[in-house]
Motif scaffolding. Structure first.
Motif, short mmCIF file in Angstrom:
data_model
loop_
_atom_site.label_atom_id
_atom_site.label_comp_id
_atom_site.label_asym_id
_atom_site.label_seq_id
_atom_site.Cartn_x
_atom_site.Cartn_y
_atom_site.Cartn_z
N ASP A 94 0.66 -1.20 -0.07
CA ASP A 94 -0.17 0.13 0.16
C ASP A 94 0.81 1.30 -0.04
O ASP A 94 1.78 1.34 0.50
N VAL A 95 0.29 2.24 -0.78
CA VAL A 95 1.17 3.64 -0.83
C VAL A 95 0.64 4.21 0.30
O VAL A 95 1.16 5.30 0.79
N LEU A 96 -0.69 4.31 0.69
CA LEU A 96 -1.53 5.21 1.21
C LEU A 96 -1.83 4.55 2.71
O LEU A 96 -1.60 3.26 2.70
N GLY A 97 -2.16 5.11 3.57
CA GLY A 97 -2.70 4.84 5.06
C GLY A 97 -1.74 4.09 6.12
O GLY A 97 -1.82 3.34 6.76
N ARG A 98 -0.34 4.81 5.93
CA ARG A 98 0.60 4.50 6.68
C ARG A 98 0.74 5.40 7.95
O ARG A 98 1.85 5.33 8.61
N GLY A 99 0.15 6.28 8.17
CA GLY A 99 0.22 7.30 9.08
C GLY A 99 1.24 8.35 8.99
O GLY A 99 1.73 8.82 10.28
N LEU A 100 1.55 8.64 7.86
CA LEU A 100 2.54 9.88 7.82
C LEU A 100 2.30 11.11 8.45
O LEU A 100 3.01 11.78 8.93
N VAL A 101 1.02 11.53 8.24
CA VAL A 101 0.67 12.67 8.64
C VAL A 101 0.78 12.78 10.35
O VAL A 101 1.22 13.63 10.88
N GLN A 102 0.18 11.66 10.69
CA GLN A 102 0.49 11.62 12.29
C GLN A 102 1.67 11.61 12.83
O GLN A 102 1.96 12.10 13.75
N ALA A 103 2.86 10.66 12.08
CA ALA A 103 4.03 10.75 12.49
C ALA A 103 4.77 11.89 12.63
O ALA A 103 5.69 12.24 13.27
N LEU A 104 4.46 12.89 11.23
CA LEU A 104 5.21 14.02 10.99
C LEU A 104 4.76 15.25 11.72
O LEU A 104 5.46 16.17 11.72
N SER A 105 3.41 15.17 12.32
CA SER A 105 2.88 16.46 12.71
C SER A 105 2.90 16.23 14.41
O SER A 105 2.96 15.26 15.11
N LEU A 106 2.65 17.48 14.82
CA LEU A 106 2.64 17.71 16.17
C LEU A 106 1.27 16.95 16.69
O LEU A 106 0.87 16.47 17.72
N PHE A 107 0.20 17.72 16.06
CA PHE A 107 -1.18 17.21 16.12
C PHE A 107 -1.93 17.27 14.84
O PHE A 107 -1.32 18.22 13.92
N ARG A 108 -3.04 16.81 14.56
CA ARG A 108 -3.76 16.79 13.25
C ARG A 108 -5.18 16.51 13.51
O ARG A 108 -5.48 15.57 14.47
N ASP A 109 -6.08 16.87 12.52
CA ASP A 109 -7.30 16.35 12.64
C ASP A 109 -8.16 16.63 11.45
O ASP A 109 -7.56 17.11 10.46
N THR A 110 -9.46 15.92 11.48
CA THR A 110 -10.21 15.84 10.27
C THR A 110 -11.83 16.42 10.97
O THR A 110 -12.10 15.76 11.66
N GLU A 111 -12.17 17.26 10.10
CA GLU A 111 -13.65 17.65 10.66
C GLU A 111 -14.65 17.89 9.44
O GLU A 111 -14.07 18.39 8.38
N ARG A 112 -15.70 17.81 9.76
CA ARG A 112 -16.86 18.15 8.72
C ARG A 112 -17.09 19.54 9.05
O ARG A 112 -17.04 20.06 10.17
N THR A 113 -17.32 20.27 7.83
CA THR A 113 -17.88 21.75 7.86
C THR A 113 -19.10 21.77 7.03
O THR A 113 -19.37 20.94 6.44
N ALA A 114 -19.60 22.90 7.04
CA ALA A 114 -20.94 23.10 6.33
C ALA A 114 -20.71 23.11 4.87
O ALA A 114 -21.51 22.64 4.10
N ALA A 115 -19.41 23.40 4.38
CA ALA A 115 -19.15 23.28 2.81
C ALA A 115 -18.41 21.98 2.63
O ALA A 115 -18.27 21.71 1.37
N GLY A 116 -18.20 20.89 3.46
CA GLY A 116 -17.55 19.90 3.28
C GLY A 116 -16.81 19.20 4.40
O GLY A 116 -16.97 19.06 5.36
N THR A 117 -15.38 19.06 3.97
CA THR A 117 -14.50 18.53 4.81
C THR A 117 -13.09 19.17 4.75
O THR A 117 -12.74 19.80 3.91
N ARG A 118 -12.68 19.49 6.32
CA ARG A 118 -11.24 20.13 6.35
C ARG A 118 -10.54 19.14 7.16
O ARG A 118 -10.73 18.59 8.16
N CYS A 119 -9.27 19.00 6.58
CA CYS A 119 -8.05 18.23 7.02
C CYS A 119 -7.15 19.16 7.45
O CYS A 119 -6.63 19.84 6.59
#
Length: 171
Positions: A94-119
């Protein structure tokens, strides 16, 4: 507080993602914010991952914003889709799904907004200089103090919450 920002809106194509990640790193260099290649690599990798996730889940164009504030890079990708990336178990091919953003970031999140999604993800704008004292086996800072435990180092303080609120106003 000085705030340096780049915002791009792009089509959902691999070529646009490639161009945007390089443009954001070039812009951060022009701000004088990239002190070493490790920070540049982390920023580019996180931007690429967030944009690639957006490319897979987007409905319509992607908007990416990178901001430098108080020694932190904040990267945000917005799209009109309702699907959000989910942590998964990556297999060896697999190329994706390896947790790279989590590993390289201090913190991160994904949330739904009125206009769609924000990561979004927050990264340090400098490389943490942590060394191991000979014989001690415990990390120490260059100033001689000990490194804080992980829970202390990455917890969000009231000042951090305030910073996030100013960078991500409610939409």
């Amino acid at each position: 507080m000085p705030r340096t920002v780049i915002r791009l809106t792009l089509r959902t194509t691999a070529a646009a993602v490639h161009h945007a990640r390089h443009r954001i790193v070039a812009e951060a260099r022009s701000w004088g914010a990239l002190c070493d290649e490790e920070v540049a690599f982390r920023l580019e990798a996180v931007v690429a991952e967030l944009l690639t996730d957006g490319l897979l889940h987007a409905s319509g164009p992607l908007t990416v914003e990178a901001a430098l504030a108080q020694g932190l890079f904040v990267v945000e990708v917005r799209h009109g889709g309702s699907a959000a990336p989910r942590p998964g178990q990556a297999r060896s091919g697999d190329v994706l799904g390896r947790g790279l953003v989590q590993a390289l970031s201090l913190f991160r999140d994904t949330e739904r907004t009125a206009a769609g999604t924000r990561c979004w993800a927050v990264l340090p704008a400098v490389t943490a200089a942590v060394a191991v004292s000979p014989g001690a086996g415990e990390p120490s800072r260059p100033d001689g103090g000990s490194a804080p435990p992980e829970a202390e180092r990455w917890s969000v303080t009231p000042a951090g919450r305030s910073l996030l609120s100013s960078l991500f106003p409610a939409t």
